[in-house]
Design a protein around this motif. Structure first.
Motif, PDB file in Angstrom:
ATOM      1  N   GLY A  33       0.792  -1.218   0.000  1.00 51.59           N
ATOM      2  CA  GLY A  33       0.000   0.000   0.000  1.00 51.59           C
ATOM      3  C   GLY A  33       0.826   1.270   0.000  1.00 51.59           C
ATOM      4  O   GLY A  33       0.316   2.345   0.292  1.00 51.59           O
ATOM      5  N   VAL A  46      -0.542   4.365  -1.713  1.00 53.14           N
ATOM      6  CA  VAL A  46      -1.859   4.856  -1.312  1.00 53.14           C
ATOM      7  C   VAL A  46      -1.694   5.899  -0.212  1.00 53.14           C
ATOM      8  O   VAL A  46      -0.985   5.685   0.758  1.00 53.14           O
ATOM      9  CB  VAL A  46      -2.746   3.697  -0.799  1.00 53.14           C
ATOM     10  CG1 VAL A  46      -4.111   4.215  -0.356  1.00 53.14           C
ATOM     11  CG2 VAL A  46      -2.892   2.620  -1.858  1.00 53.14           C
ATOM     12  N   THR A  61     -11.013   5.812   0.861  1.00 55.62           N
ATOM     13  CA  THR A  61     -10.515   5.576  -0.492  1.00 55.62           C
ATOM     14  C   THR A  61     -11.696   4.958  -1.247  1.00 55.62           C
ATOM     15  O   THR A  61     -12.552   5.686  -1.721  1.00 55.62           O
ATOM     16  CB  THR A  61      -9.260   4.677  -0.513  1.00 55.62           C
ATOM     17  OG1 THR A  61      -9.529   3.462   0.168  1.00 55.62           O
ATOM     18  CG2 THR A  61      -8.072   5.384   0.107  1.00 55.62           C
ATOM     19  N   GLU A  62     -11.775   3.629  -1.292  1.00 51.01           N
ATOM     20  CA  GLU A  62     -12.961   2.974  -1.864  1.00 51.01           C
ATOM     21  C   GLU A  62     -14.135   3.066  -0.895  1.00 51.01           C
ATOM     22  O   GLU A  62     -15.270   3.245  -1.308  1.00 51.01           O
ATOM     23  CB  GLU A  62     -12.687   1.488  -2.111  1.00 51.01           C
ATOM     24  CG  GLU A  62     -11.779   1.192  -3.236  1.00 51.01           C
ATOM     25  CD  GLU A  62     -11.618  -0.296  -3.442  1.00 51.01           C
ATOM     26  OE1 GLU A  62     -11.367  -0.665  -4.588  1.00 51.01           O
ATOM     27  OE2 GLU A  62     -11.726  -1.077  -2.492  1.00 51.01           O
ATOM     28  N   VAL A  77      -8.245  -0.186  -4.985  1.00 52.33           N
ATOM     29  CA  VAL A  77      -7.214   0.580  -4.296  1.00 52.33           C
ATOM     30  C   VAL A  77      -7.239   0.160  -2.823  1.00 52.33           C
ATOM     31  O   VAL A  77      -8.265  -0.279  -2.319  1.00 52.33           O
ATOM     32  CB  VAL A  77      -7.463   2.101  -4.459  1.00 52.33           C
ATOM     33  CG1 VAL A  77      -8.721   2.535  -3.747  1.00 52.33           C
ATOM     34  CG2 VAL A  77      -6.287   2.916  -3.982  1.00 52.33           C
TER      35      VAL A  77
END
Length: 139
Positions: free
Chosen positions: A49, A52, A87-88, A115
Protein backbone atom coordinates in the motif's frame (compact mmCIF):
# COMPACT_ATOMS: atom_id res chain seq x y z
CA UNK A 1 16.45 -9.43 -20.85
CA UNK A 2 18.03 -8.96 -17.42
CA UNK A 3 18.52 -5.23 -18.04
CA UNK A 4 14.80 -4.74 -18.77
CA UNK A 5 13.85 -6.40 -15.48
CA UNK A 6 16.31 -4.29 -13.49
CA UNK A 7 15.10 -1.13 -15.25
CA UNK A 8 11.42 -1.96 -14.60
CA UNK A 9 12.12 -2.64 -10.91
CA UNK A 10 14.07 0.61 -10.60
CA UNK A 11 11.27 2.66 -12.15
CA UNK A 12 8.65 0.99 -9.92
CA UNK A 13 10.78 1.65 -6.82
CA UNK A 14 11.23 5.28 -7.78
CA UNK A 15 7.49 5.77 -8.29
CA UNK A 16 6.67 4.20 -4.93
CA UNK A 17 9.30 6.31 -3.20
CA UNK A 18 7.67 9.42 -4.65
CA UNK A 19 4.47 8.49 -2.81
CA UNK A 20 6.19 8.44 0.58
CA UNK A 21 5.98 11.28 3.06
CA UNK A 22 8.61 13.97 2.80
CA UNK A 23 8.98 16.43 5.60
CA UNK A 24 10.56 17.08 8.96
CA UNK A 25 11.59 13.98 10.89
CA UNK A 26 9.51 13.23 13.98
CA UNK A 27 11.14 14.85 17.01
CA UNK A 28 8.85 13.88 19.88
CA UNK A 29 5.32 14.03 21.21
CA UNK A 30 4.26 17.55 22.13
CA UNK A 31 1.89 18.22 25.02
CA UNK A 32 -1.39 19.96 24.21
CA UNK A 33 -2.30 23.44 25.41
CA UNK A 34 -4.01 23.52 28.80
CA UNK A 35 -7.50 22.00 28.57
CA UNK A 36 -6.96 20.67 25.02
CA UNK A 37 -6.09 17.21 23.67
CA UNK A 38 -3.35 16.20 21.23
CA UNK A 39 -3.91 13.53 18.60
CA UNK A 40 -1.18 11.89 16.51
CA UNK A 41 -2.04 9.76 13.48
CA UNK A 42 0.92 7.92 11.97
CA UNK A 43 1.71 5.32 9.38
CA UNK A 44 4.90 3.28 9.50
CA UNK A 45 6.72 2.84 6.21
CA UNK A 46 5.59 -0.32 4.40
CA UNK A 47 5.83 -1.66 0.87
CA UNK A 48 2.21 -2.92 0.96
CA UNK A 49 0.00 0.00 0.00
CA UNK A 50 3.00 2.31 -0.29
CA UNK A 51 1.45 4.30 -3.11
CA UNK A 52 -1.86 4.86 -1.31
CA UNK A 53 -2.35 8.07 0.66
CA UNK A 54 -5.47 9.70 2.02
CA UNK A 55 -7.04 12.62 3.90
CA UNK A 56 -7.61 12.01 7.62
CA UNK A 57 -10.56 13.53 9.47
CA UNK A 58 -11.61 13.82 13.11
CA UNK A 59 -15.41 13.73 12.96
CA UNK A 60 -16.10 16.42 10.32
CA UNK A 61 -12.76 18.24 10.73
CA UNK A 62 -9.95 17.66 8.23
CA UNK A 63 -6.68 17.16 10.12
CA UNK A 64 -4.21 16.29 7.36
CA UNK A 65 -3.06 14.20 4.44
CA UNK A 66 -1.29 10.99 5.46
CA UNK A 67 1.34 9.29 3.31
CA UNK A 68 3.41 6.14 3.70
CA UNK A 69 5.95 6.67 6.51
CA UNK A 70 4.33 9.88 7.70
CA UNK A 71 2.53 11.39 10.67
CA UNK A 72 0.10 14.22 11.28
CA UNK A 73 -1.03 15.80 14.53
CA UNK A 74 -3.90 17.95 15.68
CA UNK A 75 -4.86 19.76 18.83
CA UNK A 76 -8.55 19.22 19.53
CA UNK A 77 -11.05 19.98 22.27
CA UNK A 78 -11.76 16.97 24.54
CA UNK A 79 -14.49 14.58 23.37
CA UNK A 80 -15.10 11.42 21.38
CA UNK A 81 -13.82 11.56 17.81
CA UNK A 82 -14.17 9.25 14.86
CA UNK A 83 -10.79 9.29 13.12
CA UNK A 84 -11.53 8.27 9.54
CA UNK A 85 -10.44 8.30 5.91
CA UNK A 86 -11.93 7.16 2.64
CA UNK A 87 -10.52 5.58 -0.49
CA UNK A 88 -12.96 2.97 -1.86
CA UNK A 89 -14.83 2.92 1.43
CA UNK A 90 -14.82 4.94 4.63
CA UNK A 91 -12.97 3.34 7.54
CA UNK A 92 -12.30 4.72 11.00
CA UNK A 93 -11.89 4.23 14.72
CA UNK A 94 -13.40 6.10 17.68
CA UNK A 95 -10.94 7.72 20.08
CA UNK A 96 -11.90 9.38 23.37
CA UNK A 97 -9.80 12.51 23.90
CA UNK A 98 -9.39 13.74 27.48
CA UNK A 99 -8.13 17.18 28.55
CA UNK A 100 -4.32 17.55 28.70
CA UNK A 101 -3.82 14.10 27.17
CA UNK A 102 -2.03 12.68 24.11
CA UNK A 103 -3.64 9.88 22.08
CA UNK A 104 -2.27 7.99 19.07
CA UNK A 105 -3.85 6.24 16.11
CA UNK A 106 -1.85 3.94 13.86
CA UNK A 107 -2.91 3.86 10.21
CA UNK A 108 -2.19 1.14 7.68
CA UNK A 109 -3.54 -0.12 4.37
CA UNK A 110 -5.82 -3.12 3.87
CA UNK A 111 -6.76 -4.80 0.62
CA UNK A 112 -9.44 -3.29 -1.60
CA UNK A 113 -10.98 -4.18 -4.94
CA UNK A 114 -9.24 -1.38 -6.84
CA UNK A 115 -7.21 0.58 -4.30
CA UNK A 116 -6.03 -0.10 -0.75
CA UNK A 117 -8.40 0.73 2.08
CA UNK A 118 -7.32 2.72 5.13
CA UNK A 119 -7.23 0.90 8.47
CA UNK A 120 -6.97 2.62 11.85
CA UNK A 121 -6.06 1.31 15.28
CA UNK A 122 -6.07 3.24 18.57
CA UNK A 123 -2.70 2.31 20.14
CA UNK A 124 -1.16 2.73 23.62
CA UNK A 125 1.21 5.67 24.08
CA UNK A 126 4.28 3.45 24.60
CA UNK A 127 3.67 1.62 21.31
CA UNK A 128 3.14 4.95 19.58
CA UNK A 129 6.43 6.37 20.90
CA UNK A 130 8.35 3.36 19.57
CA UNK A 131 6.73 3.30 16.12
CA UNK A 132 6.24 6.99 15.31
CA UNK A 133 9.96 7.73 15.81
CA UNK A 134 10.79 6.62 12.25
CA UNK A 135 8.21 8.80 10.52
CA UNK A 136 8.28 12.27 8.96
CA UNK A 137 5.68 15.03 8.97
CA UNK A 138 3.20 14.30 6.18
CA UNK A 139 1.93 17.17 4.05
Amino acid sequence: MKFKQIFAFSVASLLLAACSATGTAFSGLEKPAEGQSKLYVYRTKAFKGGGVHFDVNANDTYIGHLRNGGYISAELPPGDYEIWAKTEVRRGVTVPLQPNEIQCVKASIGFGAFVGRPKFQHVPLEQCKAEIAGTVHSF
